[in-house]
Motif scaffolding. Structure first.
Motif, PDB file in Angstrom:
ATOM      1  N   THR A  88      41.814  31.201  44.050  1.00  0.00           N
ATOM      2  CA  THR A  88      40.403  30.981  44.345  1.00  0.00           C
ATOM      3  C   THR A  88      39.705  32.307  44.093  1.00  0.00           C
ATOM      4  N   ALA A  89      38.377  32.313  44.186  1.00  0.00           N
ATOM      5  CA  ALA A  89      37.649  33.567  43.989  1.00  0.00           C
ATOM      6  C   ALA A  89      37.980  34.533  45.124  1.00  0.00           C
ATOM      7  N   LEU A  90      38.529  35.696  44.776  1.00  0.00           N
ATOM      8  CA  LEU A  90      38.998  36.647  45.779  1.00  0.00           C
ATOM      9  C   LEU A  90      38.127  37.887  45.872  1.00  0.00           C
ATOM     10  N   GLY A  91      36.970  37.874  45.204  1.00  0.00           N
ATOM     11  CA  GLY A  91      36.113  39.048  45.244  1.00  0.00           C
ATOM     12  C   GLY A  91      36.523  40.076  44.205  1.00  0.00           C
ATOM     13  N   THR A  92      35.715  41.121  44.081  1.00  0.00           N
ATOM     14  CA  THR A  92      35.944  42.112  43.028  1.00  0.00           C
ATOM     15  C   THR A  92      37.149  43.013  43.289  1.00  0.00           C
ATOM     16  N   ALA A  93      37.717  42.965  44.487  1.00  0.00           N
ATOM     17  CA  ALA A  93      38.918  43.753  44.768  1.00  0.00           C
ATOM     18  C   ALA A  93      40.060  42.895  45.308  1.00  0.00           C
ATOM     19  N   GLY A  94      39.757  41.676  45.767  1.00  0.00           N
ATOM     20  CA  GLY A  94      40.807  40.830  46.324  1.00  0.00           C
ATOM     21  C   GLY A  94      41.883  40.499  45.322  1.00  0.00           C
ATOM     22  N   GLY A  95      41.498  40.203  44.083  1.00  0.00           N
ATOM     23  CA  GLY A  95      42.478  39.908  43.050  1.00  0.00           C
ATOM     24  C   GLY A  95      43.333  41.113  42.709  1.00  0.00           C
ATOM     25  N   ILE A  96      42.716  42.294  42.731  1.00  0.00           N
ATOM     26  CA  ILE A  96      43.465  43.526  42.456  1.00  0.00           C
ATOM     27  C   ILE A  96      44.538  43.729  43.518  1.00  0.00           C
ATOM     28  N   TYR A  97      44.185  43.517  44.776  1.00  0.00           N
ATOM     29  CA  TYR A  97      45.182  43.682  45.846  1.00  0.00           C
ATOM     30  C   TYR A  97      46.220  42.570  45.789  1.00  0.00           C
ATOM     31  N   HIS A  98      45.789  41.346  45.524  1.00  0.00           N
ATOM     32  CA  HIS A  98      46.707  40.207  45.469  1.00  0.00           C
ATOM     33  C   HIS A  98      47.794  40.427  44.411  1.00  0.00           C
TER      34      HIS A  98
END
Length: 439
Positions: A88-98
């Motif tokens: 899902t959309a994780l924000g501009t840094a959520g995907g980087i951390y994920h």
């Protein structure tokens, strides 16, 4: 030295201001100056010495177009390219951390983060040199540029340390950061391009754990009132700008590298015309072979023009300045095109005139027809211009005087005028239109 580049491409819930163009293709793959938007990002990243991998992060479903682009780009730039899909959309840094394990595999010294909805003459090597000159504990360097006071209110605003020659290591250190402030903060704005050290995952982890704790507390409260969990926000959503940069400002671990080169966002179709102009201008220095030239049996070229080799253009046509003609297009006798993008497979019949417009894929424009927009671009020669000034719609939803956008597979008859209008795909027009949205 090992580098990686992360390109945040978003997902299908975004790009509504880019319609109807984004109805046919994901905005990151929309062609500007003859190539997809993120092609320009990858090309810039591939030029940085030590950059071994490009990772695309978003929540688009993988499709044939995206896979084909990745395969072609890998062959062209000789760099590994992968797509990592968020659930899902994780924000501009959520995907980087994920996807931190994927990013940190191989132990890169640094990694770039580039938002896909920006364009420019990206000074990545200069950013790297600047970042390496700062103290070893530096987490991130943000690419910044100058805007007007009014423009700055819709961007992340940066207050930096204007260090003297006695403390050069402090030059560019960010003292204060505000995302889209309500009042004026600074004319230095965030360009959406970052160079990070692996140490950035420390504040990302702190933010992630804080989110988990807050969500746990909310869950306990919601259980007591019968909360609908389908509407609950994802626990992994992290915003780089608000959640990471704001608290890091004044810590001594965040810097800004300012550029005077061309840069802008691509939020609307009008922004794509602006980006097209500046990328074509950039080709004079970086890829002069991509620009069309005048000659016997060729159309008349004015200024910077890109014509795909497969396009058929009559020698009596006049193109430019700032024109891109896509694959397999056909342009007839006496066609005039200026400040426009003509997408793949479009047919411009004899003596039609295209000004400040985008002509969609496989659309046909009839003989002697005029397609025209009215761009709101006060100073086309400046390297930065606020793209919302060229937005298709005003804040109250009314149509702005702007470029005209013809969607894909549209049939426009002969001898009509389409002015400042938006035409959705698969339409067969029957007359003239002005300042309208044709659904």
């Amino acid at each position: 030295m090992l580098l990686k580049t992360i390109i945040l491409i978003g997902g299908p819930m975004k790009g509504t201001r880019f319609r109807p163009l984004s109805l046919e293709t994901p905005k990151p793959l929309f062609p500007v100056a003859g190539f997809p938007i993120i092609h320009h990002h990858i090309e810039a990243a591939a030029k940085v010495e030590g950059n071994k991998e490009v990772i695309l992060i978003g929540f688009f479903q993988p499709n044939e177009a995206l896979n084909k682009f990745i395969n072609q780009a890998q062959l062209q730039f000789k760099v590994q390219i992968r797509y990592l899909q968020e659930y899902t959309a994780l924000g501009t840094a959520g995907g980087i951390y994920h996807f931190r394990d994927q990013i940190l595999a191989g132990k890169p010294d640094y990694f770039f983060v580039m938002n896909a909805d920006v364009c420019g003459d990206f000074p990545l090597q200069e950013m790297l040199d600047f970042h390496r000159s700062k103290p070893s504990g530096t987490f991130c360097t943000i690419l910044g540029t100058e805007a007007t006071r009014q423009q700055s209110l819709t961007y992340g605003c940066i207050v930096e340390n204007k260090a003297t020659h006695e403390s050069k290591s402090l030059a560019g250190q960010i003292m204060h950061y505000v995302e889209k402030p309500e009042t004026f903060i600074s004319t230095t704005i965030n360009c959406g391009i970052y160079l990070c050290s692996p140490a950035i995952f420390s504040p990302l982890e702190i933010e992630f754990k804080k989110n988990l704790e807050q969500n746990y507390n909310c869950d306990q409260d919601h259980q007591r009132v019968g909360y609908d969990y389908t509407t609950a926000p994802a626990k992994e959503v992290i915003r780089m700008e608000q959640d990471i940069f704001v608290p890091l400002a004044s810590s001594g671990k965040l810097y800004v590298y300012q550029t005077e080169r061309f840069w802008s966002q691509i939020k609307s179709a009008g922004a794509a015309i602006y980006a097209n102009r500046h990328y074509l201008k950039l080709y004079r220095k970086t890829h002069p072979e991509r620009l069309a030239k005048n000659g016997a049996g060729k159309p008349q070229i004015i200024g910077d023009v890109f014509i795909h080799p497969s396009a058929q253009v009559n020698e009596t046509a006049v193109l430019g300045p700032n024109v891109t003609i896509g694959k397999n297009c056909m342009l007839g006798d006496g066609v005039r095109v200026r400040d426009s993008v003509v997408l793949d497979g479009a047919v411009l019949q004899d003596h039609c005139c295209i000004l400040d417009s985008i002509i969609g894929w496989n659309s046909t424009i009839g003989d002697w027809t005029r397609i025209e927009g009215t761009p709101n671009d006060p100073n086309p020669n400046k390297p930065f211009a606020k793209m919302e000034a060229i937005s298709t719609f005003t804040f109250d939803g009314k149509l702005n005087p702007s470029i005209t956008v013809i969607g894909s597979d549209v049939q426009v008859p002969s001898e009509v005028i389409i002015l400042n209008s938006i035409v959705l795909p698969n339409k067969e027009l029957s007359g003239c239109y002005k300042n309208q949205i044709i659904l």
